[in-house]
Every structure is written in structure tokens, then in C-alpha cells.
Design a protein around this motif. Structure first.
Motif, PDB file in Angstrom:
ATOM      1  N   MET A  56       0.836  -1.202   0.000  1.00  0.00           N
ATOM      2  CA  MET A  56       0.000   0.000   0.000  1.00  0.00           C
ATOM      3  C   MET A  56       0.874   1.257   0.000  1.00  0.00           C
ATOM      4  O   MET A  56       0.641   2.195  -0.763  1.00  0.00           O
ATOM      5  N   PHE A  63       2.380   7.668  -6.095  1.00  0.00           N
ATOM      6  CA  PHE A  63       1.380   8.679  -6.427  1.00  0.00           C
ATOM      7  C   PHE A  63       1.830  10.083  -6.026  1.00  0.00           C
ATOM      8  O   PHE A  63       1.463  11.064  -6.649  1.00  0.00           O
TER       9      PHE A  63
ATOM     10  N   LEU B 131      -7.234  12.889 -11.208  1.00  0.00           N
ATOM     11  CA  LEU B 131      -6.463  11.667 -10.994  1.00  0.00           C
ATOM     12  C   LEU B 131      -5.810  11.228 -12.304  1.00  0.00           C
ATOM     13  O   LEU B 131      -4.631  10.883 -12.345  1.00  0.00           O
ATOM     14  N   ALA B 196      -3.432   9.804   4.540  1.00  0.00           N
ATOM     15  CA  ALA B 196      -3.790   9.000   3.370  1.00  0.00           C
ATOM     16  C   ALA B 196      -3.682   7.513   3.702  1.00  0.00           C
ATOM     17  O   ALA B 196      -4.557   6.721   3.357  1.00  0.00           O
ATOM     18  N   THR B 221      -8.937  13.585  -4.360  1.00  0.00           N
ATOM     19  CA  THR B 221      -8.177  12.880  -5.392  1.00  0.00           C
ATOM     20  C   THR B 221      -7.115  11.990  -4.756  1.00  0.00           C
ATOM     21  O   THR B 221      -6.888  10.869  -5.193  1.00  0.00           O
ATOM     22  N   LEU B 222      -6.494  12.499  -3.688  1.00  0.00           N
ATOM     23  CA  LEU B 222      -5.497  11.688  -2.975  1.00  0.00           C
ATOM     24  C   LEU B 222      -6.145  10.415  -2.425  1.00  0.00           C
ATOM     25  O   LEU B 222      -5.624   9.312  -2.579  1.00  0.00           O
ATOM     26  N   GLU B 225      -7.172   7.790  -4.980  1.00  0.00           N
ATOM     27  CA  GLU B 225      -6.065   6.906  -5.332  1.00  0.00           C
ATOM     28  C   GLU B 225      -5.907   5.820  -4.267  1.00  0.00           C
ATOM     29  O   GLU B 225      -5.646   4.660  -4.577  1.00  0.00           O
ATOM     30  N   VAL B 226      -6.093   6.205  -2.995  1.00  0.00           N
ATOM     31  CA  VAL B 226      -6.023   5.224  -1.906  1.00  0.00           C
ATOM     32  C   VAL B 226      -7.082   4.141  -2.143  1.00  0.00           C
ATOM     33  O   VAL B 226      -6.801   2.944  -2.057  1.00  0.00           O
ATOM     34  N   ARG B 228      -8.521   3.330  -4.949  1.00  0.00           N
ATOM     35  CA  ARG B 228      -8.203   2.558  -6.141  1.00  0.00           C
ATOM     36  C   ARG B 228      -7.134   1.507  -5.820  1.00  0.00           C
ATOM     37  O   ARG B 228      -7.237   0.354  -6.209  1.00  0.00           O
ATOM     38  N   ALA B 229      -6.106   1.921  -5.050  1.00  0.00           N
ATOM     39  CA  ALA B 229      -5.024   1.004  -4.715  1.00  0.00           C
ATOM     40  C   ALA B 229      -5.530  -0.136  -3.825  1.00  0.00           C
ATOM     41  O   ALA B 229      -5.161  -1.290  -4.023  1.00  0.00           O
ATOM     42  N   VAL B 230      -6.384   0.184  -2.858  1.00  0.00           N
ATOM     43  CA  VAL B 230      -6.911  -0.861  -1.965  1.00  0.00           C
ATOM     44  C   VAL B 230      -7.723  -1.865  -2.780  1.00  0.00           C
ATOM     45  O   VAL B 230      -7.663  -3.071  -2.557  1.00  0.00           O
TER      46      VAL B 230
END
Lengths: 109, 263
Positions: A56, A63, B131, B196, B221-222, B225-226, B228-230
Motif C-alpha cells: 500500500m 502517487f 487523478l 492517506a 483525489t489523494l 487513489e487510496v 483505487r489502490a486498496v
């Protein structure tokens, strides 16, 4: 000057994301999280947890524009000294190629 | 408003709930008597009602409450139940669908809860433009972008205070060993990076943080992304079901490998 500072913890699962963030904030060019092999965790599942966290964290670093290669997790047994040396040397070389972290000279560094 | 008022009135009169947490005018209000219900409104302003409910349940350990839920509130409610901050048997959610205007202003993908008592379901549209623009940038450019954004931070803690998912008793952001005190902007990117990371497996994309931010930092937006990554890394999306386990809190048999395509 040594290029590897060792911070000893009881288990790689103890490595909170905060530690990683703080290390980068203080200007570390890379962070290597070393833990025991999967299945060998004395505390059960500490190393599973750290793998998730690092995955993570790598994405977040990417990013924000910090090369995710600056963070690495490597699992190895406590008896594998030669492996640790190899990993640490490799990682150091890789970081040297990447150059100083963009956070060098940032606040708190 | 009528179907909602009727239902709340019924619940209050039958004694099934001790109070209903909704809006009066533009502000959150706890309705405890049927006579007050004339003032019940569904304000286009949003507040983190589930966060307030969690506090109410703590104050009244026996109390059972009705709760006005929008799509975002419902997702928050689910996460708070999962994290043992709200007892599900002590809450009666009553669903309200957002109108087109609000859905578009919020850039909400799902502007309605599962069960809608009031309003019509409309389709929202999620905003991914920034993003995508960031993903197209190179590393250095992205770094400069975020640093210039974080430099605007006045450390008001607005993002944390409004966040329905910020429920810790002690907050890491106030830990001076982690984030040095007395400097504005707070350490960059540590302050926002800590937040984040804490949003991983929690953020329900309600967008309140960005609305609250007086400095105009594109926080949503930050955290998008979190999210989306999860989803990519762990196949988990917060706020969908009470049963599904959160990847960082629950280890199961523990096995985890980064998916091959993401290595």
C-alpha cells in the motif's frame, strides 16, 4: 559514513507505516523492511501484515512522486546473514543509482 | 418530505427509537418529539451524520436512534459498524436519494442508499479528471504538484474533523514525535501521507474532506487513489457490506501476495 542504519524491532509487523513515513521525512533515501520468512513468524502473522502495508505504501509513494523502489520488503531467516548482506548491498546500489531522495532537505530532515 | 416524516413519527410514537438524527434547516438536529418534525429538512449541505451518531450511541448506551442516510452516509455507517463504533441493532437508517444537482456537485458515483424512502434515484458521475491528469505526469512533476498543494495546508485538522471515518481516540497527526508541532505547513508530505495511509480500507469517498479544506487541497483525489489502490491490491471496497473483512484489520489465514500484474 555508513549507508545503512539499522533500527531493530521485535517483529517486522511492528514496523508501522508511520516509521516508514518518518524515515523518508527525515531524508532517508530508501527504507528496507527486513522480516522473517512467511510461515516463520514467531508472533503469528506479523510478516503477512507488513507485506500488505508495504504494498500500500509503495503505491502512495508513487502517487506522490517518490520512486516506490525506495521502499522494499525482504523476508529472510535470522540465520541467513549472507542473504542479508546481499540484499542490503543490492538495495544500497539501487538507491545510489536513484540518487538522493527528493525529500532531502525537506522539513524535519 | 412526507414519507420520511410519517415514518419517523411512527417510529417515535411507537417508541422504537428515542430520537431521529436528521437536519433542521441546514444543520444536523436530533428530533426526539413528533411535534418537532415540521422542521425536518433534507439540507443540500452535508454533515457526517454517522460520525455524530457514533457519539450519540456512546452518550446513550441504551438509546436506539433513527438516522437519515444518503448514499455516502450509508457507506460510512457500514464502515463504522464494521469497526465497532456503531451498534447496528441500535440504529434505524432511513434512506434519502440525492437529487441530480447535489449528485453532480459531489461527483458521486452512487448518490443513493440501498433502500430509498424519499427522493428518486438518479445516476451520478464520478470525477476522475485530476487523478487521470496526475497519472499522466512524470514522477518529478507529480512530486512538485503534491508538494505545492501540501504547502497550502494550515493544519486546521478540518479534513480529519469532518471525516466520518476518523474515529480514533488518539490521533497520530497530533503525535509530535511523528509530526513536529508548531510549524505551518505541517511536515510535507508526512502529515498528509499519514492521513492517506489511514484512509486505506476506510475512505468511502464522501468528499467532505475536500469540501471542508479551507486551503483547497485536492484531498479527495489523494484518497481516491487510496481507494483505487486498496481495490487493486486487496480487492476491497469500503462501505459496501458489513460482512466483508477489511484487509488491514483482518488477516484471515494471512497469506498475501501482491497481484502479479501490479508487481
Amino acid at each position: 559514513m555508513p549507508n545503512l542504519y539499522i533500527v531493530r524491532v521485535m517483529c517486522s509487523g511492528r514496523v508501522s507505516p508511520h516509521f516508514i513515513i518518518k524515515a523518508f521525512q527525515r531524508g532517508a533515501d530508501g527504507v528496507l523492511v527486513a522480516g522473517c520468512e512467511i510461515g516463520d513468524c514467531h508472533y503469528g502473522k506479523g510478516n503477512y501484515l507488513v507485506k500488505k502495508r508495504v504494498a500500500m505504501m509503495k503505491d502512495l509513494l508513487r502517487f506522490l512522486g517518490i520512486n516506490p523502489k525506495r521502499l522494499r520488503v525482504e523476508l529472510m531467516a535470522a540465520s541467513e546473514a549472507d542473504r542479508f548482506v546481499k540484499v542490503a548491498t543490492e538495495f544500497t546500489e539501487e538507491i545510489k543509482e536513484l540518487g538522493p531522495s527528493p525529500l532531502r532537505g525537506a522539513q524535519g530532515a | 418530505m412526507e414519507p420520511l416524516k410519517e415514518r419517523v413519527k411512527e417510529l417515535l410514537e411507537k417508541g422504537e427509537i428515542g430520537g431521529f438524527l436528521g437536519y433542521r434547516g441546514d444543520l444536523p438536529y436530533l428530533f426526539t418529539r413528533a411535534e418537532e418534525l415540521d422542521g425536518l429538512a433534507v439540507s443540500p449541505r452535508r454533515y457526517p451524520l454517522p460520525q455524530i451518531l457514533a457519539k450519540l450511541q456512546g452518550l446513550y448506551p441504551e438509546g436506539r436512534f433513527g438516522l437519515l442516510v444518503r448514499g455516502c452516509d450509508e457507506r460510512s455507517l457500514i464502515e463504522l459498524i464494521k469497526n465497532n463504533k456503531i451498534q447496528s441493532e441500535r440504529v434505524v437508517p432511513l434512506g434519502v436519494a440525492c437529487d441530480q444537482e447535489l449528485a453532480e456537485r459531489c461527483g458521486c458515483e452512487r448518490p443513493y442508499p440501498t433502500e430509498v424512502l424519499l427522493g428518486e434515484k438518479v445516476e451520478g458521475k464520478e470525477g476522475w479528471e485530476l487523478l487521470e491528469r496526475l497519472e499522466a505526469m512524470d514522477e518529478e512533476e507529480r512530486f512538485r504538484f503534491w508538494m505545492s498543494q501540501f504547502a497550502k495546508c494550515i493544519k486546521c485538522y478540518g479534513c480529519r474533523n469532518i471525516c466520518p471515518q476518523c474515529f480514533c481516540d488518539t490521533c497520530a497527526l497530533e503525535e509530535e514525535d511523528l509530526i513536529a508541532g508548531g510549524t505551518i505547513p505541517p511536515e510535507m508530505p508526512a502529515f498528509h501521507l499519514v492521513r492517506a495511509f489511514h484512509m486505506a480500507g476506510r475512505c468511502v469517498d464522501c468528499g467532505l474532506c475536500e469540501e471542508a479544506c479551507p486551503a483547497g487541497i485536492p484531498l479527495r483525489t489523494l484518497y481516491k487513489e487510496v481507494r483505487r489502490a486498496v481495490k487493486d491490491l486487496f480487492g476491497y471496497e469500503p462501505g459496501l457490506s458489513v460482512e466483508e473483512k477489511e484487509p488491514f484489520g483482518y488477516l484471515g489465514d494471512g497469506r498475501y501476495e501482491v497481484p502479479e500484474r501490479l508487481k
